[in-house]
Design a protein around this motif. Structure first.
Motif, PDB file in Angstrom:
ATOM      1  N   GLU A   1     -63.102 101.957-148.105  1.00 45.40           N
ATOM      2  CA  GLU A   1     -62.462 100.741-147.615  1.00 45.40           C
ATOM      3  C   GLU A   1     -63.038 100.346-146.257  1.00 45.40           C
ATOM      4  O   GLU A   1     -63.303  99.171-146.001  1.00 45.40           O
ATOM      5  N   GLN A   2     -63.260 101.318-145.394  1.00 46.72           N
ATOM      6  CA  GLN A   2     -63.843 101.038-144.083  1.00 46.72           C
ATOM      7  C   GLN A   2     -65.245 100.458-144.234  1.00 46.72           C
ATOM      8  O   GLN A   2     -65.613  99.503-143.542  1.00 46.72           O
ATOM      9  N   GLU A   3     -66.019 101.032-145.155  1.00 49.55           N
ATOM     10  CA  GLU A   3     -67.380 100.551-145.385  1.00 49.55           C
ATOM     11  C   GLU A   3     -67.361  99.102-145.872  1.00 49.55           C
ATOM     12  O   GLU A   3     -68.130  98.268-145.381  1.00 49.55           O
ATOM     13  N   ILE A   4     -66.457  98.795-146.792  1.00 55.97           N
ATOM     14  CA  ILE A   4     -66.345  97.421-147.302  1.00 55.97           C
ATOM     15  C   ILE A   4     -66.009  96.465-146.172  1.00 55.97           C
ATOM     16  O   ILE A   4     -66.597  95.390-146.043  1.00 55.97           O
ATOM     17  N   ILE A   5     -65.074  96.855-145.327  1.00 55.91           N
ATOM     18  CA  ILE A   5     -64.667  96.003-144.211  1.00 55.91           C
ATOM     19  C   ILE A   5     -65.821  95.800-143.235  1.00 55.91           C
ATOM     20  O   ILE A   5     -66.061  94.679-142.762  1.00 55.91           O
ATOM     21  N   LEU A   6     -66.556  96.852-142.941  1.00 59.75           N
ATOM     22  CA  LEU A   6     -67.684  96.721-142.017  1.00 59.75           C
ATOM     23  C   LEU A   6     -68.738  95.761-142.556  1.00 59.75           C
ATOM     24  O   LEU A   6     -69.227  94.892-141.835  1.00 59.75           O
ATOM     25  N   TYR A   7     -69.092  95.902-143.829  1.00 58.64           N
ATOM     26  CA  TYR A   7     -70.075  94.988-144.412  1.00 58.64           C
ATOM     27  C   TYR A   7     -69.525  93.567-144.462  1.00 58.64           C
ATOM     28  O   TYR A   7     -70.241  92.607-144.181  1.00 58.64           O
ATOM     29  N   TYR A   8     -68.260  93.419-144.783  1.00 58.71           N
ATOM     30  CA  TYR A   8     -67.618  92.104-144.826  1.00 58.71           C
ATOM     31  C   TYR A   8     -67.742  91.407-143.472  1.00 58.71           C
ATOM     32  O   TYR A   8     -68.063  90.232-143.389  1.00 58.71           O
ATOM     33  N   ARG A   9     -67.515  92.138-142.415  1.00 62.43           N
ATOM     34  CA  ARG A   9     -67.546  91.547-141.075  1.00 62.43           C
ATOM     35  C   ARG A   9     -68.938  91.107-140.649  1.00 62.43           C
ATOM     36  O   ARG A   9     -69.087  90.313-139.725  1.00 62.43           O
ATOM     37  N   LEU A  10     -69.946  91.575-141.307  1.00 59.20           N
ATOM     38  CA  LEU A  10     -71.307  91.160-140.991  1.00 59.20           C
ATOM     39  C   LEU A  10     -71.727  89.897-141.742  1.00 59.20           C
ATOM     40  O   LEU A  10     -72.785  89.342-141.472  1.00 59.20           O
ATOM     41  N   LEU A  11     -70.873  89.429-142.654  1.00 54.17           N
ATOM     42  CA  LEU A  11     -71.181  88.238-143.438  1.00 54.17           C
ATOM     43  C   LEU A  11     -70.930  86.964-142.642  1.00 54.17           C
ATOM     44  O   LEU A  11     -70.181  86.960-141.667  1.00 54.17           O
ATOM     45  N   SER A  12     -71.524  85.878-143.130  1.00 53.69           N
ATOM     46  CA  SER A  12     -71.262  84.565-142.529  1.00 53.69           C
ATOM     47  C   SER A  12     -69.826  84.159-142.852  1.00 53.69           C
ATOM     48  O   SER A  12     -69.235  84.660-143.819  1.00 53.69           O
ATOM     49  N   PRO A  13     -69.245  83.236-142.085  1.00 56.59           N
ATOM     50  CA  PRO A  13     -67.882  82.785-142.373  1.00 56.59           C
ATOM     51  C   PRO A  13     -67.730  82.223-143.800  1.00 56.59           C
ATOM     52  O   PRO A  13     -66.706  82.436-144.446  1.00 56.59           O
ATOM     53  N   GLU A  14     -68.753  81.553-144.290  1.00 51.39           N
ATOM     54  CA  GLU A  14     -68.696  80.990-145.635  1.00 51.39           C
ATOM     55  C   GLU A  14     -68.620  82.096-146.693  1.00 51.39           C
ATOM     56  O   GLU A  14     -67.837  82.023-147.641  1.00 51.39           O
TER      57      GLU A  14
END
Length: 129
Positions: A100-113
């Motif tokens: 879950e932490q890994e998913i959140i970290l990768y998510y936060r590196l994405l563009s807002p879109e």
């Protein structure tokens, strides 16, 4: 592109506050100094492993590097978020598995879109369960 600028500004700020040079941080991360300089200039994003190493070096939480305070507050106070209705919501939010932490970290590196696309898909799947 805005997300990478926030990350680059924060790691530069933390580096200076801690009194490190770019060269010294690159040594601690075991990367080339030019790679670290690219992190601070926003030309490239640090990978998840290096974000976590930076957190340890700066003695900060990954949220301090990857997310703005206003975004954090907006997310935690969204009344439509399912866990906000749980009596132990705060513990529920912070007891995350490594995946879950890994998913959140990768998510936060994405563009807002891209974040919004993923958010909508997760909500759709949650409602379809």
């Amino acid at each position: 592109m805005e997300g990478i600028k926030i990350i680059s500004d924060k790691i530069k700020k933390y580096r200076k506050e801690c009194g490190y040079t770019q060269k010294r941080l690159a040594e601690l991360l075991e990367i080339d100094r030019s790679t670290y300089a690219y992190y601070e200039s926003g030309r490239i994003k640090p990978d998840i492993n290096n974000v976590m190493k930076l957190c340890k070096i700066f003695n900060v939480n990954y949220e301090d590097i990857l997310e703005s305070e206003s975004e954090t507050q907006n997310n935690l106070h969204d009344s439509n978020f399912p866990c906000n209705n749980l009596s132990s919501g705060s513990n529920y939010m912070y007891n995350l598995t490594k995946k879950e932490q890994e998913i959140i970290l990768y998510y936060r590196l994405l563009s807002p879109e891209k974040k919004e696309e993923i958010r909508e898909e997760i909500i759709k799947r949650y409602k379809d369960k």
